[in-house]
Design an enzyme around this catalytic site. Sequence first.
Site, PDB file in Angstrom:
ATOM      1  N   LYS A   1      44.913  36.932  46.637  1.00 41.34           N
ATOM      2  CA  LYS A   1      44.055  38.115  46.671  1.00 41.34           C
ATOM      3  C   LYS A   1      44.470  39.092  45.575  1.00 41.34           C
ATOM      4  CE  LYS A   1      44.235  41.139  50.205  1.00 41.34           C
ATOM      5  NZ  LYS A   1      44.193  42.596  49.874  1.00 41.34           N
TER       6      LYS A   1
ATOM      7  N   ASP B   1      53.888  43.052  52.761  1.00 43.59           N
ATOM      8  CA  ASP B   1      52.785  42.342  53.407  1.00 43.59           C
ATOM      9  C   ASP B   1      53.269  41.224  54.325  1.00 43.59           C
ATOM     10  OD1 ASP B   1      50.826  43.944  52.378  1.00 43.59           O
ATOM     11  OD2 ASP B   1      50.250  42.592  50.761  1.00 43.59           O
TER      12      ASP B   1
ATOM     13  N   ARG C   1      43.345  56.539  53.628  1.00 47.22           N
ATOM     14  CA  ARG C   1      44.423  56.160  52.706  1.00 47.22           C
ATOM     15  C   ARG C   1      44.818  57.326  51.802  1.00 47.22           C
ATOM     16  NH1 ARG C   1      44.760  50.558  51.852  1.00 47.22           N
ATOM     17  NH2 ARG C   1      43.808  49.477  53.593  1.00 47.22           N
TER      18      ARG C   1
ATOM     19  N   SER D   1      53.370  53.283  46.993  1.00 45.78           N
ATOM     20  CA  SER D   1      52.485  52.136  46.768  1.00 45.78           C
ATOM     21  C   SER D   1      52.622  51.643  45.337  1.00 45.78           C
ATOM     22  CB  SER D   1      51.023  52.506  47.040  1.00 45.78           C
ATOM     23  OG  SER D   1      50.167  51.442  46.672  1.00 45.78           O
ATOM     24  N   SER D   2      52.974  50.379  45.191  1.00 47.19           N
ATOM     25  CA  SER D   2      53.045  49.782  43.856  1.00 47.19           C
ATOM     26  C   SER D   2      51.666  49.735  43.203  1.00 47.19           C
ATOM     27  CB  SER D   2      53.620  48.368  43.952  1.00 47.19           C
ATOM     28  OG  SER D   2      52.748  47.515  44.679  1.00 47.19           O
ATOM     29  N   GLN D   3      50.597  49.794  44.012  1.00 41.73           N
ATOM     30  CA  GLN D   3      49.240  49.754  43.449  1.00 41.73           C
ATOM     31  C   GLN D   3      48.937  51.001  42.632  1.00 41.73           C
ATOM     32  OE1 GLN D   3      46.791  49.055  46.894  1.00 41.73           O
ATOM     33  NE2 GLN D   3      47.389  46.900  47.050  1.00 41.73           N
TER      34      GLN D   3
ATOM     35  N   ARG E   1      45.912  41.213  58.618  1.00 42.44           N
ATOM     36  CA  ARG E   1      47.204  40.542  58.732  1.00 42.44           C
ATOM     37  C   ARG E   1      47.691  40.506  60.186  1.00 42.44           C
ATOM     38  NH1 ARG E   1      48.139  38.940  53.947  1.00 42.44           N
ATOM     39  NH2 ARG E   1      47.627  40.194  52.111  1.00 42.44           N
TER      40      ARG E   1
ATOM     41  N   ARG F   1      51.391  49.922  59.815  1.00 44.17           N
ATOM     42  CA  ARG F   1      51.704  48.579  60.299  1.00 44.17           C
ATOM     43  C   ARG F   1      52.969  48.515  61.141  1.00 44.17           C
ATOM     44  NH1 ARG F   1      49.667  44.938  55.151  1.00 44.17           N
ATOM     45  NH2 ARG F   1      47.549  44.639  55.945  1.00 44.17           N
TER      46      ARG F   1
ATOM     47  N   LYS G   1      49.385  51.263  54.911  1.00 42.95           N
ATOM     48  CA  LYS G   1      48.525  50.110  54.628  1.00 42.95           C
ATOM     49  C   LYS G   1      47.199  50.281  55.391  1.00 42.95           C
ATOM     50  CE  LYS G   1      51.345  47.560  52.046  1.00 42.95           C
ATOM     51  NZ  LYS G   1      50.988  47.006  50.724  1.00 42.95           N
TER      52      LYS G   1
END
Length: 440
Positions: free
Chosen positions: A21, A324, A121, A166-168, A395, A355, A351
């Site tokens: 993904k 993840d 988010r 967040s690495s994003q 998930r 989570r 996330k």
Amino acid sequence: MILKVKNISKIGGVVKAPPSKSYSHRAVILASLAKGTSKLYDMLYSEDTLASIRVCEALGAKINRTNDYLEVIGTEGKLHNSCETPIDLANSGTTLRLMTSVSALSDNEVVLTGDDSLKTRPMGLLMDALGPLGVETKSLNDNDKAPILIKPGYAGGETNIMGNVSSQFISSILISSPLSEHGTKLYVLPEFKSKPYVNMTLDIMRKFGIKTLKGYYLKHESCDKNHQSCRIDEYVVRKQDYVACDYTVEGDYSSASYLLALIAINGGKAKIKNLFRDSKQGDKYILDILQKMGATVVRGDDYVEIVSEGNLKAIDVNLSNAPDLLITVAVLAAMAEGTTNISGVAHARVKETDRIDTTCRELEKLGCKLTEREDGMSITGGVTSGIVDSHGDHRLAMAFSLFGLKHDIEITNGEVFDVSFPNFIESMAELGFELELKDE
């Protein structure tokens, strides 16, 4: 809908891991920014990646799905928003984060939004980091969350961002940087979590012709209460163009974790194809985890074989670079002997859901003994049958289905696996674990 076990036959066999993904998102975005036509083979077509395809089309890329590949005619970095209304990204947090920076390359305003979950988010950290680069953004609800308005203009320059959320956010700036007016220099401040995801971004950027310089230095002032020096990571991206290419998406270790855990918990033998030994994916760490818990793992160049007797033992594990995997490892822990300590995943609280909290609450419904901590949890093996809820988290739905190997389990809102693994039921069935969806 309710996800539950339909039938269990002999567990084991051979199955192909679904496409990554993370790489699928990045591939279509980079191809859309490139000069020329790219062919993307073995793309993942899930709800999340389809959101990335839609927004790239809205910003000018011409995308055609064939039987063999996804054809993307790039924009040469010249984006134009053709939507008069906000662009709906559904539940894809990855798309929102990556495209917030990229949208500043458009010659007109862009508004990115999504479903109720996406609108929770936090985005303020990224928006603040983009400011010094000449990118003007605004949260339309004044809460640092979507809907987000991005105005045209991306000068470049220097900025910094915390690396523990967040690495994003980091990947977002890196992906857009080559097309800024002057290039960028990005400093990632400690602690740098999920760094393998940034390495994945740099890896695919290279495939599309982008060169990035990276280094680090130690800041010798007191960085914490122990007066320790801290590492500052530095990325330098000069102004340059993306170049179209033919690209094949590798298998996804995150999704494959459910296939591997199936064998580890039940016992048996399986071969998972399309998992590469030299992958940059941080979730490759699942192989080390399963070995430590008692399974035998053989790594081939493009496959993984796993053998297990189903007798798992507890371990201590830090998932800071593979958040993840949290729910998969939590389920493994609940089916293992002893107490497993999971740490390093405070960033998993931002996330699709918090989570850590949702995993603990749903495990408690199954009688699991656990202790929740800010950055993880301790889980003592042992669960009972019961009904749990996915909280809309793909998930959680997939990982908790594994309890069905040994207990009666029902997962409400269980259909959400489509977000990342549309063929989840079919792939699990190939290994003898048959699931079904039923109306609630």
